[in-house]
Structure formats: structure tokens, C-alpha cells
Design an enzyme around this catalytic site. Sequence first.
Site, PDB file in Angstrom:
ATOM      1  N   HIS A 124       0.834  -1.212   0.000  1.00 16.65           N
ATOM      2  CA  HIS A 124       0.000   0.000   0.000  1.00 16.65           C
ATOM      3  C   HIS A 124       0.864   1.257   0.000  1.00 16.65           C
ATOM      4  O   HIS A 124       1.951   1.272   0.564  1.00 16.65           O
ATOM      5  CB  HIS A 124      -0.910   0.005   1.230  1.00 16.65           C
ATOM      6  CG  HIS A 124      -2.100  -0.899   1.085  1.00 16.65           C
ATOM      7  ND1 HIS A 124      -3.287  -0.680   1.716  1.00 16.65           N
ATOM      8  CD2 HIS A 124      -2.276  -2.015   0.347  1.00 16.65           C
ATOM      9  CE1 HIS A 124      -4.147  -1.626   1.388  1.00 16.65           C
ATOM     10  NE2 HIS A 124      -3.547  -2.459   0.561  1.00 16.65           N
ATOM     11  N   TYR A 165      -9.278   5.058   8.012  1.00 23.65           N
ATOM     12  CA  TYR A 165      -9.352   5.352   9.444  1.00 23.65           C
ATOM     13  C   TYR A 165     -10.414   6.444   9.601  1.00 23.65           C
ATOM     14  O   TYR A 165     -10.199   7.589   9.187  1.00 23.65           O
ATOM     15  CB  TYR A 165      -8.006   5.866   9.961  1.00 23.65           C
ATOM     16  CG  TYR A 165      -6.927   4.802  10.053  1.00 23.65           C
ATOM     17  CD1 TYR A 165      -6.192   4.401   8.940  1.00 23.65           C
ATOM     18  CD2 TYR A 165      -6.622   4.206  11.281  1.00 23.65           C
ATOM     19  CE1 TYR A 165      -5.192   3.435   9.045  1.00 23.65           C
ATOM     20  CE2 TYR A 165      -5.625   3.234  11.396  1.00 23.65           C
ATOM     21  CZ  TYR A 165      -4.924   2.851  10.273  1.00 23.65           C
ATOM     22  OH  TYR A 165      -3.940   1.897  10.377  1.00 23.65           O
ATOM     23  N   PRO A 173      -3.885  -0.275  19.181  1.00 23.84           N
ATOM     24  CA  PRO A 173      -3.605  -0.719  17.813  1.00 23.84           C
ATOM     25  C   PRO A 173      -3.776   0.344  16.716  1.00 23.84           C
ATOM     26  O   PRO A 173      -3.425   0.071  15.558  1.00 23.84           O
ATOM     27  CB  PRO A 173      -4.596  -1.875  17.594  1.00 23.84           C
ATOM     28  CG  PRO A 173      -5.649  -1.692  18.613  1.00 23.84           C
ATOM     29  CD  PRO A 173      -5.044  -0.984  19.766  1.00 23.84           C
ATOM     30  N   LYS A 190       1.354  -0.587  15.319  1.00 21.42           N
ATOM     31  CA  LYS A 190       2.769  -0.668  15.682  1.00 21.42           C
ATOM     32  C   LYS A 190       3.183  -1.916  16.467  1.00 21.42           C
ATOM     33  O   LYS A 190       4.375  -2.242  16.538  1.00 21.42           O
ATOM     34  CB  LYS A 190       3.153   0.565  16.531  1.00 21.42           C
ATOM     35  CG  LYS A 190       3.268   1.837  15.716  1.00 21.42           C
ATOM     36  CD  LYS A 190       4.543   1.846  14.883  1.00 21.42           C
ATOM     37  CE  LYS A 190       4.526   2.864  13.782  1.00 21.42           C
ATOM     38  NZ  LYS A 190       4.224   2.332  12.457  1.00 21.42           N
ATOM     39  N   TYR A 222       3.996   6.256  10.591  1.00 18.20           N
ATOM     40  CA  TYR A 222       3.169   5.117  10.175  1.00 18.20           C
ATOM     41  C   TYR A 222       3.998   4.122   9.363  1.00 18.20           C
ATOM     42  O   TYR A 222       3.931   2.910   9.591  1.00 18.20           O
ATOM     43  CB  TYR A 222       1.975   5.630   9.350  1.00 18.20           C
ATOM     44  CG  TYR A 222       0.920   4.585   9.085  1.00 18.20           C
ATOM     45  CD1 TYR A 222      -0.097   4.341  10.015  1.00 18.20           C
ATOM     46  CD2 TYR A 222       0.918   3.843   7.902  1.00 18.20           C
ATOM     47  CE1 TYR A 222      -1.067   3.382   9.780  1.00 18.20           C
ATOM     48  CE2 TYR A 222      -0.054   2.886   7.667  1.00 18.20           C
ATOM     49  CZ  TYR A 222      -1.042   2.660   8.616  1.00 18.20           C
ATOM     50  OH  TYR A 222      -2.009   1.709   8.378  1.00 18.20           O
TER      51      TYR A 222
HETATM   52  P1  FAD Z   1       2.182 -12.584  21.313  1.00 20.37           P
HETATM   53  O1  FAD Z   1       1.676 -12.592  19.924  1.00 20.37           O
HETATM   54  O2  FAD Z   1       1.203 -12.290  22.417  1.00 20.37           O
HETATM   55  O3  FAD Z   1       2.859 -14.000  21.573  1.00 20.37           O
HETATM   56  C1  FAD Z   1       3.243 -14.440  22.877  1.00 20.37           C
HETATM   57  C2  FAD Z   1       3.172 -15.950  22.920  1.00 20.37           C
HETATM   58  O4  FAD Z   1       3.634 -16.412  24.175  1.00 20.37           O
HETATM   59  C3  FAD Z   1       1.758 -16.469  22.751  1.00 20.37           C
HETATM   60  O5  FAD Z   1       1.714 -17.407  21.699  1.00 20.37           O
HETATM   61  C4  FAD Z   1       1.431 -17.089  24.103  1.00 20.37           C
HETATM   62  O6  FAD Z   1       0.576 -18.218  23.973  1.00 20.37           O
HETATM   63  C5  FAD Z   1       2.818 -17.469  24.598  1.00 20.37           C
HETATM   64  N1  FAD Z   1       2.925 -17.584  26.061  1.00 20.37           N
HETATM   65  C6  FAD Z   1       2.395 -16.765  27.013  1.00 20.37           C
HETATM   66  N2  FAD Z   1       2.715 -17.187  28.235  1.00 20.37           N
HETATM   67  C7  FAD Z   1       3.467 -18.313  28.073  1.00 20.37           C
HETATM   68  C8  FAD Z   1       4.087 -19.221  28.975  1.00 20.37           C
HETATM   69  N3  FAD Z   1       3.986 -19.049  30.291  1.00 20.37           N
HETATM   70  N4  FAD Z   1       4.781 -20.268  28.473  1.00 20.37           N
HETATM   71  C9  FAD Z   1       4.891 -20.445  27.125  1.00 20.37           C
HETATM   72  N5  FAD Z   1       4.299 -19.608  26.214  1.00 20.37           N
HETATM   73  C10 FAD Z   1       3.614 -18.560  26.695  1.00 20.37           C
HETATM   74  N6  FAD Z   1       0.453  -4.758  15.463  1.00 20.37           N
HETATM   75  C11 FAD Z   1       0.941  -4.229  14.294  1.00 20.37           C
HETATM   76  O7  FAD Z   1       2.161  -4.063  14.170  1.00 20.37           O
HETATM   77  N7  FAD Z   1       0.131  -3.883  13.250  1.00 20.37           N
HETATM   78  C12 FAD Z   1      -1.230  -4.030  13.337  1.00 20.37           C
HETATM   79  O8  FAD Z   1      -1.926  -3.759  12.351  1.00 20.37           O
HETATM   80  C13 FAD Z   1      -1.782  -4.526  14.576  1.00 20.37           C
HETATM   81  N8  FAD Z   1      -3.109  -4.709  14.740  1.00 20.37           N
HETATM   82  C14 FAD Z   1      -3.585  -5.319  15.864  1.00 20.37           C
HETATM   83  C15 FAD Z   1      -4.955  -5.510  15.979  1.00 20.37           C
HETATM   84  C16 FAD Z   1      -5.472  -6.134  17.110  1.00 20.37           C
HETATM   85  C17 FAD Z   1      -6.961  -6.334  17.216  1.00 20.37           C
HETATM   86  C18 FAD Z   1      -4.599  -6.592  18.143  1.00 20.37           C
HETATM   87  C19 FAD Z   1      -5.141  -7.313  19.370  1.00 20.37           C
HETATM   88  C20 FAD Z   1      -3.242  -6.385  18.047  1.00 20.37           C
HETATM   89  C21 FAD Z   1      -2.724  -5.747  16.916  1.00 20.37           C
HETATM   90  N9  FAD Z   1      -1.347  -5.533  16.785  1.00 20.37           N
HETATM   91  C22 FAD Z   1      -0.873  -4.923  15.633  1.00 20.37           C
HETATM   92  C23 FAD Z   1      -0.432  -5.956  17.843  1.00 20.37           C
HETATM   93  C24 FAD Z   1       0.217  -7.332  17.598  1.00 20.37           C
HETATM   94  O9  FAD Z   1      -0.759  -8.307  17.326  1.00 20.37           O
HETATM   95  C25 FAD Z   1       1.068  -7.753  18.818  1.00 20.37           C
HETATM   96  O10 FAD Z   1       1.896  -6.675  19.172  1.00 20.37           O
HETATM   97  C26 FAD Z   1       1.913  -9.017  18.537  1.00 20.37           C
HETATM   98  O11 FAD Z   1       1.123 -10.178  18.612  1.00 20.37           O
HETATM   99  C27 FAD Z   1       3.080  -9.162  19.535  1.00 20.37           C
HETATM  100  O12 FAD Z   1       3.784 -10.358  19.303  1.00 20.37           O
HETATM  101  P2  FAD Z   1       4.534 -11.123  20.494  1.00 20.37           P
HETATM  102  O13 FAD Z   1       5.148 -12.321  19.856  1.00 20.37           O
HETATM  103  O14 FAD Z   1       5.350 -10.168  21.250  1.00 20.37           O
HETATM  104  O15 FAD Z   1       3.373 -11.551  21.493  1.00 20.37           O
HETATM  105  C1  DHB Z   2      -4.902  -3.529  11.005  1.00 23.53           C
HETATM  106  C2  DHB Z   2      -4.906  -3.316  12.354  1.00 23.53           C
HETATM  107  C3  DHB Z   2      -4.569  -2.079  12.829  1.00 23.53           C
HETATM  108  O1  DHB Z   2      -4.547  -1.855  14.148  1.00 23.53           O
HETATM  109  C4  DHB Z   2      -4.226  -1.044  11.982  1.00 23.53           C
HETATM  110  O2  DHB Z   2      -3.920   0.173  12.484  1.00 23.53           O
HETATM  111  C5  DHB Z   2      -4.201  -1.271  10.632  1.00 23.53           C
HETATM  112  C6  DHB Z   2      -4.544  -2.522  10.137  1.00 23.53           C
HETATM  113  C7  DHB Z   2      -5.300  -4.856  10.473  1.00 23.53           C
HETATM  114  O3  DHB Z   2      -5.576  -5.754  11.286  1.00 23.53           O
HETATM  115  O4  DHB Z   2      -5.356  -5.016   9.253  1.00 23.53           O
END
Ligand code: FAD
Ligand code: DHB
Length: 385
Positions: free
Chosen positions: A72, A195, A287, A291, A379
Amino acid sequence: MRTQVAIVGGGPAGLLLSHLLHRQGVESVVLESRDRAYVERRQRAGMLEQGTTDVLRGSGAGARLDREGLVHHGIELRFGGAGHRIPITDLTGRTVTVYAQTEIVKDLVALRLADGGDVRFEAEVLAVDPSGGTVAFRQDGVTRELRADYIAGCDGFHGVCRAAVPDVRTFTRDYPFAWLGVLADVAPSTDELIYAHHERGFALHSLRSPSVSRLYLQVAPDADLADWSDQRIWDELATRFGTPGGWKLKPGPITDRSVTPMRSFVAEPMRHDRLFLAGDAAHIVPPTGAKGLNLAVSDVTVLARALTERYASGTSALLDAYSATCLRRVWRAEHFSYWMTTLLHADPGADDFDRRLQRSHLEYVAGSTAAATSLAENYAGLPLE
Ligand code: FAD
Ligand code: DHB
């Protein structure tokens, strides 16, 4: 059991770290409490900064991303019934890519297993010892110990690692709203993300593929999914995206729905002794700025580089700088995410003065190249240090 780096959590941060270390000849074991199907299906992020796609591609994890990711060049801000395009690429020279977190996780799990990596699902970590370098975990009903030179706490916000950092200082902001996110089997009604700010609340139109839409609605923090029928969700989205022109939101079958609280959170420092926190274990952003996943990728990129240097040359300068290096980028993303959130949401506590200021701010960002460029460079993501 012994390894060089014990990785707690098999989300995007833990899996990518294990992959990057493998590429540099450093051995790791990933311990993930959930099963493989669960982590591959958990609907979350979708928008990747150019720096994130560069890391995935550069490490050989970008084959499907190259085929299926949607590049995009801009986003739309919609308010007062009109759209205002922010031309991200024209303003920054950078692109962003829509490619779901679920797909990144599937790609990384497949790669790690194909490379003979030790990724254990349904292996729950019970405790970590940052000084001894030990991790206690339970698998198949048996409690075992993994010993390692280093431990990477990639276990998300609800994990166990953060609590093992003594004197950790935390910074928190809770917001008086949440997001209701839906995945729908319907062609997106837009080519670029929208947005939308509306007096009834924020709405976001994103996408996953030419036939799958991803949409989000601002709802009350205690919203109950049972109160949100498909019809109510589509009606509310149509209202918030509404323009006097001919634009129409196409509804379709909803295949996944969830409510996510909105929170800003940072833990400092991100390291204690042999334990290094990365991703959501150390910080959460609301979100709106897209980021969270991008920060998880930048943390583990910095950590992989530092661990590689340690094993290659015996020096620990990059490991010693890890927390400070990451926190500079984290706080920039925290500010941008807070800024986008307050710019676009309807705050239930706002008065008329606040609402006039917010409208003026939106008009300034939409109308000033200087203001739009600031949004665009944050962004698209600032370059990695
Ligand atoms: P997580 O994905 O939470 O992974 C952690 C893992 O550790 C999990 O699999 C969990 O099961 C495991 N775990 C926990 N405790 C234990 C334990 N005791 N023993 C073993 N395993 C364990 N980010 C963006 O950059 N762009 C976006 O567009 C965006 N949109 C989002 C939209 C939504 C609705 C949400 C909820 C989040 C969004 N995010 C976005 C954020 C992004 O999804 C998270 O920041 C990302 O998942 C972080 O990754 P992580 O691996 O740090 O943590
Ligand atoms: C998505 C999620 C977000 O939080 C965002 O700012 C842009 C896109 C997505 O899930 O596609």
C-alpha cells in the site's frame, strides 16, 4: 536439557528470533504454551512497516509475503463525511504491506520445523531464573528444566517473564474504549485502509485479501459480543464510514469476532542479567497506529544481532545496549500510537472544547503537508538504529 537461547513464547517475536538466530548458527528452543493450530489462527495484526517486510525478506522468510502481501502507498482519514488521503509513499519514499500476523506465524513455524528447529507447542513455562539461566516448563504433564546461556521473554503481555525482572518500572495508560474486530468473507469496499473518525466513535476498514475484509469498531471497554449481532455491526460500520457521496460498505458473513481492550504499557528495563524481554512482554500500544507487531519484529532484530555478536566475537556491547536501544524506538511508537488514538477516537469524557480541538487537529493533519508527513513517517516506520 540445554541450549544456547531459551525462547519463551511462540508468537511472532519468539518464532522470528529463533529463525534469525538459526541463520547465524545460534541454537535455540522455543517453548509455547498453546497448540500450533491456536497460534496459527489467532486473529490480530495486519499492517507491516517496510522495515518489518525487509527483515522477513532478508532472512528468507518472505516468499509467501512477496506473493500474497498487498503493498500500500497511502491511507485515508475520513471525518466530517469526507475522505482525505495521506500519500505515505509520496511523503516518505516508503511503503506498507498488508499481510496478516496469522500468515507470518504460519510461515515461521513451517520454516523452523523444515530447518529442524526445536519448537515445542503445549509447553507451558512456569518460571524463569534470569541469573541461573534456567527455565522450568511443563509438557505432557511432566515438569522439566531447560538450561541456557540466555533467555528471551517473548511471552506476550500475560506471560511470566516480565515478573522475573526485579525493580521493573512500568508506565501505563488505559483508554475508555475497546475495539470490536471482525473478519468477513466479503471483498473489501476500499483499496486503501480507511481510518474514520465519527461522533459515534472510530472505525477502521482494513483487508486481508481481495475476498476478505477486516474491520474494527470503537466500542465501550466492557462491550459484550452477545450485544453485537451481525446486523448491528454492519449498520454501525455503515454509519461511521458514511459519506454523502455514493460510497457503500459491502456487508458479508462474519467469520471471526473479538473485543480488544486499548492500553499503552511500557516496562523498563527490558533486560535483567541473562533475561531479555521482547515484544508484547515488554510493551503494549493501542492498535490505532499499527505498531505492536512491528515493534516485536524490531526488538528481536536488535536482540538477534546482539546475541550473534556475543557468540561470534565474545563482546557483549550490543547486549548491554539492548534495553536502551529498543526503548528509544518503543517510546516513539508509544507516542505515535497514543497520538493516533486520541486524534481518531470519540472520548466519552470529552466536552465541546475538546471536540473542537480534535476537529481542528484532524483538519490540520489532512490539510498540511508538514503534519501529514509527520504522520506518514511514523506510520511507515522510522529506520532501525
Ligand atoms: P504474542 O503474539 O502475544 O505471543 C506471545 C506468545 O507467548 C503467545 O503465543 C502465548 O501463547 C505465549 N505464552 C504466554 N505465556 C506463556 C508461557 N507461560 N509459556 C509459554 N508460552 C507462553 N500490530 C501491528 O504491528 N500492526 C497491526 O496492524 C496490529 N493490529 C492489531 C490488531 C489487534 C486487534 C490486536 C489485538 C493487536 C494488533 N497488533 C498490531 C499488535 C500485535 O498483534 C502484537 O503486538 C503481537 O502479537 C506481539 O507479538 P509477540 O510475539 O510479542 O506476542
Ligand atoms: C490492522 C490493524 C490495525 O490496528 C491497523 O492500524 C491497521 C490494520 C489490520 O488488522 O489489518
